[in-house]
Design an enzyme around this catalytic site. Structure first.
Site, PDB file in Angstrom:
ATOM      1  N   SER A 215      -3.561 -25.625  55.779  1.00  0.00           N
ATOM      2  CA  SER A 215      -2.125 -25.553  56.060  1.00  0.00           C
ATOM      3  C   SER A 215      -1.776 -24.650  57.241  1.00  0.00           C
ATOM      4  CB  SER A 215      -1.369 -25.114  54.800  1.00  0.00           C
ATOM      5  OG  SER A 215      -1.559 -26.066  53.766  1.00  0.00           O
TER       6      SER A 215
ATOM      7  N   GLU B 180     -12.983 -32.738  51.080  1.00  0.00           N
ATOM      8  CA  GLU B 180     -12.617 -34.090  50.623  1.00  0.00           C
ATOM      9  C   GLU B 180     -13.853 -34.961  50.464  1.00  0.00           C
ATOM     10  OE1 GLU B 180      -9.619 -34.903  53.590  1.00  0.00           O
ATOM     11  OE2 GLU B 180      -8.363 -33.341  52.716  1.00  0.00           O
TER      12      GLU B 180
ATOM     13  N   GLU C 108     -12.447 -23.129  54.318  1.00  0.00           N
ATOM     14  CA  GLU C 108     -11.268 -23.900  53.930  1.00  0.00           C
ATOM     15  C   GLU C 108     -11.092 -23.840  52.419  1.00  0.00           C
ATOM     16  OE1 GLU C 108     -10.155 -27.040  57.012  1.00  0.00           O
ATOM     17  OE2 GLU C 108     -11.661 -27.942  55.730  1.00  0.00           O
TER      18      GLU C 108
ATOM     19  N   HIS D 177     -16.909 -31.484  54.437  1.00  0.00           N
ATOM     20  CA  HIS D 177     -15.472 -31.227  54.220  1.00  0.00           C
ATOM     21  C   HIS D 177     -15.187 -31.360  52.713  1.00  0.00           C
ATOM     22  CE1 HIS D 177     -11.137 -31.797  54.208  1.00  0.00           C
ATOM     23  NE2 HIS D 177     -11.128 -31.227  55.401  1.00  0.00           N
TER      24      HIS D 177
ATOM     25  N   LYS E 298      -8.408 -37.013  59.881  1.00  0.00           N
ATOM     26  CA  LYS E 298      -8.676 -37.663  58.588  1.00  0.00           C
ATOM     27  C   LYS E 298      -8.491 -39.192  58.708  1.00  0.00           C
ATOM     28  CE  LYS E 298      -7.259 -33.477  56.256  1.00  0.00           C
ATOM     29  NZ  LYS E 298      -6.873 -32.860  55.019  1.00  0.00           N
TER      30      LYS E 298
ATOM     31  N   ASN F 214      -8.553 -32.288  62.664  1.00  0.00           N
ATOM     32  CA  ASN F 214      -9.157 -33.294  61.787  1.00  0.00           C
ATOM     33  C   ASN F 214      -8.094 -34.330  61.457  1.00  0.00           C
ATOM     34  OD1 ASN F 214     -10.435 -34.749  59.818  1.00  0.00           O
ATOM     35  ND2 ASN F 214     -10.458 -33.112  58.287  1.00  0.00           N
TER      36      ASN F 214
ATOM     37  N   GLY G 238      -3.759 -28.992  52.897  1.00  0.00           N
ATOM     38  CA  GLY G 238      -2.703 -29.994  52.753  1.00  0.00           C
ATOM     39  C   GLY G 238      -1.638 -29.642  51.729  1.00  0.00           C
TER      40      GLY G 238
END
Ligand code: PEP
Length: 260
Positions: free
Chosen positions: A215, A103, A173, A101, A13, A11, A179
């Site tokens: 991560s 985010e 996730e 996702h 992003k 991904n 991250g």
């Protein structure tokens, strides 16, 4: 890992402009030629504006990569300024879409209803959907992660027409691991993967592929795949460099070869 073929998705992003995206695609092509992944399916999810060029380079240089979009609007067309439809993605040669996702959920107010609507639009159009689920740190602190993830799964998958089930992949996730450099432990991933498989089976999706994201890098991928019982990874940061992405792909490939 189940017997399903491993899947690794990068991904990207909101990183890499057109030139950088093509360069990374080409680098991956060279590395994969020298170190072919025999068992692992590989997909990259560039920003919308890079998709056309990445699809072209993948086709012209015969690079074994599928291309995903990071998001899509569930409507067919119309007054949705700034948005993109499934038909537009299909026309570009996209085969996969990330749905929900964390985010998108946290920063762009994508609630469970919107995730469900998007997932349905994706599979109805014949695209593969990667349904992203996972809990925030405060939910994990209260041991509420099983219930949280089950709710996300039921909301998105309950009543899904059986014709579309094979188009679904689930990515676990945990938000606290995305991250942050904090990876869930093998045991945490194993327990959640089992839980996801159980809930998914009750919804008619026995044998669905379950990925882990949060991560993952070239150093921890082998241990996670061995202990976590996952079918592959959804990778953010480490997918932006060809070498680290390849190391993750190779971990999946080796693990699958050993377990067969
Ligand atoms: C992600 O955003 O899906 C992700 C897993 O990111 P990272 O690998 O950087 O944690």
């Amino acid at each position: 890992m189940s017997t399903a073929k491993p899947l690794v998705i990068g991904n990207w992003k909101m990183n890499l402009d057109l030139v950088e995206a093509v360069h990374l695609g080409q680098q991956l092509g060279v590395l994969l030629k020298n170190h072919p992944a025999e068992h692992t399916q590989i997909v990259v999810a560039p920003p919308f504006v890079d998709i056309r060029s990445v699809v072209s380079i993948v086709a012209s240089e015969r690079i074994p990569l599928g291309v995903a979009a990071q998001h899509v609007n569930p409507h067919d067309n119309g007054a949705h300024t700034g948005e993109v439809s499934t038909a537009m993605l299909k026309r570009l040669g996209v085969e996969w879409v990330l749905v929900g996702h964390s985010e998108r959920r946290a920063l762009y107010a994508m609630d469970d209803a919107a995730v469900t609507q998007t997932l349905r639009a994706v599979v109805r159009s014949g695209l593969n959907a990667v349904l992203c689920v996972g809990e925030a740190p405060e939910i994990r602190e209260e041991s509420g992660e099983d219930e949280w993830v089950a709710r996300q799964l039921r909301s998105a998958l309950d009543g899904l027409d059986e014709r579309f089930r094979e188009l679904i992949t689930i990515a676990y996730e945990p938000i606290w691991a995305i991250g942050t450099g904090l990876t869930a432990t093998g045991e945490q991933i194993h327990d959640m993967t089992l839980h996801i498989r159980t809930v998914a089976a009750a919804l008619g999706l026995a044998g669905v592929r379950v990925l882990y994201g949060g991560s993952v890098n070239g150093e921890n991928a082998t241990s996670i795949i061995a202990k976590g019982d996952v079918d592959g990874f959804l990778v953010g940061g480490a997918s932006l460099k060809a070498e680290s992405f390849l190391a993750i792909i190779q971990s999946c490939d080796d693990c699958y070869a050993l377990k067969r």
